[in-house]
Design an enzyme around this catalytic site. Structure first.
Site, PDB file in Angstrom:
ATOM      1  N   HIS A   1       0.815  -1.211   0.000  1.00  0.00           N
ATOM      2  CA  HIS A   1       0.000   0.000   0.000  1.00  0.00           C
ATOM      3  C   HIS A   1       0.853   1.268   0.000  1.00  0.00           C
ATOM      4  CE1 HIS A   1      -4.196  -1.631   1.172  1.00  0.00           C
ATOM      5  NE2 HIS A   1      -3.522  -2.526   0.475  1.00  0.00           N
TER       6      HIS A   1
ATOM      7  N   HIS B   1      -2.306 -12.297  -2.283  1.00  0.00           N
ATOM      8  CA  HIS B   1      -3.399 -12.949  -1.571  1.00  0.00           C
ATOM      9  C   HIS B   1      -3.090 -14.392  -1.202  1.00  0.00           C
ATOM     10  CE1 HIS B   1      -6.663  -9.867  -2.970  1.00  0.00           C
ATOM     11  NE2 HIS B   1      -5.693  -9.338  -2.248  1.00  0.00           N
TER      12      HIS B   1
END
Length: 737
Positions: free
Chosen positions: A103, A264
């Protein structure tokens, strides 16, 4: 009596000094009272005084003294040392730190080069308070002991990315490497993140299009909404959003799939209960007692099993702290059906789901697998499906694709490899780094420099053309992602050679003459010396400015350091470089109204900001370039001098001369005519970019300095100093050494 009055006075003081009262009495910026006032604050970001390490601090030199292995060892210890105030899922902070690094880097966008990990902007508002960054404040606090230990030797930007790398490596994944060199910022960057200020509002315009330079589809998200566009669980529409958002962050379809599938593979989402009901304010609005933390959770224990972040809940694999192929195999192994998390967020679970995922805090409990709508999109979209199935069938290919994409994600905003520091820098170069060849020859010396300047001036090229070419080449630099600049001489290559702002036909003739000088100097030499075209372009600009100053009665010598090299067309990604094209360049009085959403003046401020200029530097540069007559297309707008081509302060003198009356030009919007107040005779023409230096009080204050009788020589020296700065903005080979 005093004892009775004092508590009342204290109470009144407390009531009076509420946050509302403070806000009302706080000093306001000009825009509060005058919404149309010009905002010059982006240029004040470049004042070195904001850096507590001081103007002589060299981060590259500090980083070179760092024991990188010792730092990595300390990070590994933190990874598995769970803290009671924020317990680690599965006893491992690795997935949490991967999200932090992702991020931090993932805000990067290609159109203006803003965002990314460089600067460590995730620490500052508004990014520290974005909903997509919820609870990453705790990740950075977990790293504070390491930052405290190593201090100036490692920046927050480097530490966050390095921690993401170490997390991946500790969980069984082999990364491509790591490069240090991200210098920390000391205040929030000024970035346009979208039209609204409401978190999760749609960034698209009324036609459903995402306007440039935005990349995230909703305010406060890094990429896209994991539940689907605007929270609607539509995998097909989600795929469309993913493709657009990731492309605007420099990722193609394969890199996009690799990043999502690789990321993920680890960790879980947190949605034990509704964020709206349980979470307090984000860090930017939390109380002082929170000490920069936010999202205080009042439900349950507030962390661990009760952690709330996105509102989505669960893990993608049964082994969230190790690298496996489970994400892809689970995606295709199961039939996925729509469901809701405990917090009410849309997500997907396997049909006839079994409890196979271990609980993050209680090893005796198990839960079903889950997927986001954006995960299902990788199975539904035809192109993404081809890639995911290929990766599933070829694990080694997937691993390499993820390693490459992760390295690109975390290093894309660093610019060329010359900025890379440390022992873990990959030997391989990538086209997205805008690679430059190494010099395999001896550099020219001071005698050669004098000889070459003389030969350039004897080519018959005017000073104006030489200066225009040097500016066109060097001013492509943008400090937002350190791309562009003169190094590489890519101005002779596609796409830059054909940009309208560069006057292609004229540019071609100038480059041809400079290449002839280069060839004549380089051929048949026995001393091993050579000169690059990129060096000659800057040298030609310097020689021309020195000549222009001489014509005005000043003797100057602009410092020059050789070492630039020339890139090839094969080393230049045309589509990647296309985003560097100036559709507005106030320094050359160029503005393409059809391709701009900013006004000419706002575009000038934006370009000056990317060139890392201060207000005085921008001002003196405009004044000098105008009298040097370097406008694009040969425009005479703003050339407020009767001696064009001479370096003097005439632009400012004539701009501030009250004998001239300015009126809007009937010929073109944004242009003005200057008439003699007594005779009514037309004296000058100018653009809005020119007149703002007499209209805006802050810019006029600087213009008055340079228009003064005692500032003639100061102007010449200040201009050449800023010129030298712009010519060397991309010389990281010098800055890092």
């Amino acid at each position: 009596m005093l004892k009775k009055i004092l508590p009342v006075l204290i109470t009144l003081a407390i009531v009076h000094n509420t946050p509302t009262a403070w806000a009302a009495e706080a000093p306001k910026t000009d825009s509060f009272y005058l919404p149309k006032s010009l905002d010059l604050s982006p240029l004040r970001l470049h004042n070195i005084e904001s850096n507590p390490y001081g103007k002589d601090f060299n981060y590259a030199q500090q980083f070179k003294t760092l024991d990188l292995e010792a730092v990595k060892k300390d990070i590994k210890t933190v990874l598995t040392t769970s803290q009671d105030w924020w317990p680690a899922d599965y006893g491992n902070y690795g997935p949490f730190f991967i999200r932090m690094a992702w991020h931090g880097a993932g805000t990067y966008r290609i159109y203006d080069g803003r965002g990314g990990a460089d600067g460590g902007q995730q620490r500052f508002e508004p990014l520290n308070s974005w909903p997509d960054n919820a609870n990453l404040d705790k990740a950075r606090r977990l790293l504070w002991p390491i930052k405290k230990k190593y201090g100036a030797k490692i920046s927050w930007g480097d530490l966050m990315v390095l921690t993401g790398n170490v997390a991946l490596e500790s969980m069984g994944f082999k990364t491509l490497g790591f490069a240090g060199g991200r210098e920390d910022d000391w205040q929030s960057d000024l970035v346009y993140w979208g039209a609204g200020n409401k978190m999760l509002s749609d960034n698209r315009d009324k036609n459903g299009k995402l306007p440039k330079p935005l990349a995230a589809t909703q305010m406060g998200l890094i990429y896209v909404n994991p539940e689907g566009p605007n929270g609607k669980p539509d995998p097909v529409a989600a795929a469309k959003d993913i493709r657009e958002a990731f492309a605007r962050m420099a990722m193609n379809d394969e890199e996009t799939v690799a990043l999502i599938a690789g990321g993920h593979t680890f960790g879980k989402a947190h949605g034990a209960a509704s964020p709206e009901k349980c979470l307090g304010a984000a860090p930017g609005e939390a109380g002082l007692e929170q000490q920069g933390l936010g999202w205080a959770n009042k439900c349950g224990s507030g962390n661990g099993k009760d952690t709330i972040t996105s509102g989505l809940e669960g893990a993608w694999t049964t082994d969230p702290t190790h690298f496996t192929m489970q994400y892809l195999s689970n995606l295709y192994k199961h039939e996925w059906v729509l469901t809701k998390s405990p917090a009410g967020a849309w997500q997907w679970k396997p049909k006839n789901a079994a409890n196979v995922v271990p609980d993050a805090t209680d090893p005796t409990k198990f839960h079903p697998l889950m997927m986001f709508t954006t995960d299902i999109a990788l199975k539904v979209d035809p192109e993404y499906k081809k890639i995911t199935t290929r990766f599933l069938e070829n694990p080694e290919e997937f691993k390499m694709a993820f390693a490459r994409a992760w390295f690109k994600l975390t290093h894309r905003d660093m610019g060329p490899a010359a900025r890379y520091l440390g022992d873990e820098v990959p030997k391989e170069t990538f086209i997205w780094q805008d690679p430059l060849p190494a010099a395999n020859y001896k550099m020219i010396d001071s005698a050669d420099i004098s000889e070459l300047k003389d030969k350039i001036l004897k080519t018959g090229l005017s000073d104006t053309k030489l200066i225009k070419t040097a500016w066109a080449s060097a001013s492509t630099f943008r400090g937002t992602d350190f791309r562009g600049g003169d190094n590489g001489a890519r101005i002779r290559l596609a796409p830059q050679k054909d940009w309208p702002v560069n006057d292609p036909a004229e540019l071609h003739s100038v480059l041809a003459a400079l290449m002839e000088v280069q060839n004549n100097f380089n051929k048949d030499r026995s001393d091993g010396k050579k000169v690059s075209l990129s060096d000659l372009i800057v040298l030609g600009g310097n020689a021309a400015i020195e000549d222009a100053a001489k014509k005005a009665g000043y003797s100057i010598s602009i410092p020059f350091t050789p070492g630039r090299t020339d890139a090839s067309q094969e080393e230049t990604d045309v589509s990647s470089f296309a985003v560097l094209e100036p559709t507005a360049d106030g320094f050359r009085n160029y503005y393409d109204a059809k391709r701009n959403t900013l006004s000419p003046i706002a575009s000038l401020i934006d370009r000056a900001n990317k060139l890392e200029l201060t207000v005085p530097e921008m001002t003196v540069l405009i004044g000098g370039l105008r009298v040097l007559d370097v406008n694009s297309g040969g425009s005479k707008a703003g050339v407020l001098t009767n001696t064009p081509g001479q370096l003097n302060n005439n632009f400012f003198v004539n701009l501030l001369d009250m004998s001239t009356k300015w009126t809007k030009s009937p010929k073109a919007e944004g242009y003005f005519d200057g008439y003699d107040r007594k005779t009514g005779k037309l004296k000058w023409t100018a653009s809005s970019v020119d007149l703002v230096f007499g209209s805006n009080p802050e810019l006029r204050a600087v213009a008055e300095v340079y228009a003064s009788d005692d500032a003639k020589e100061k102007f010449v020296h200040d201009f050449t100093k800023v010129w030298e700065k712009v010519m060397n903005l991309d010389r990281f080979d010098i800055k890092n050494n």
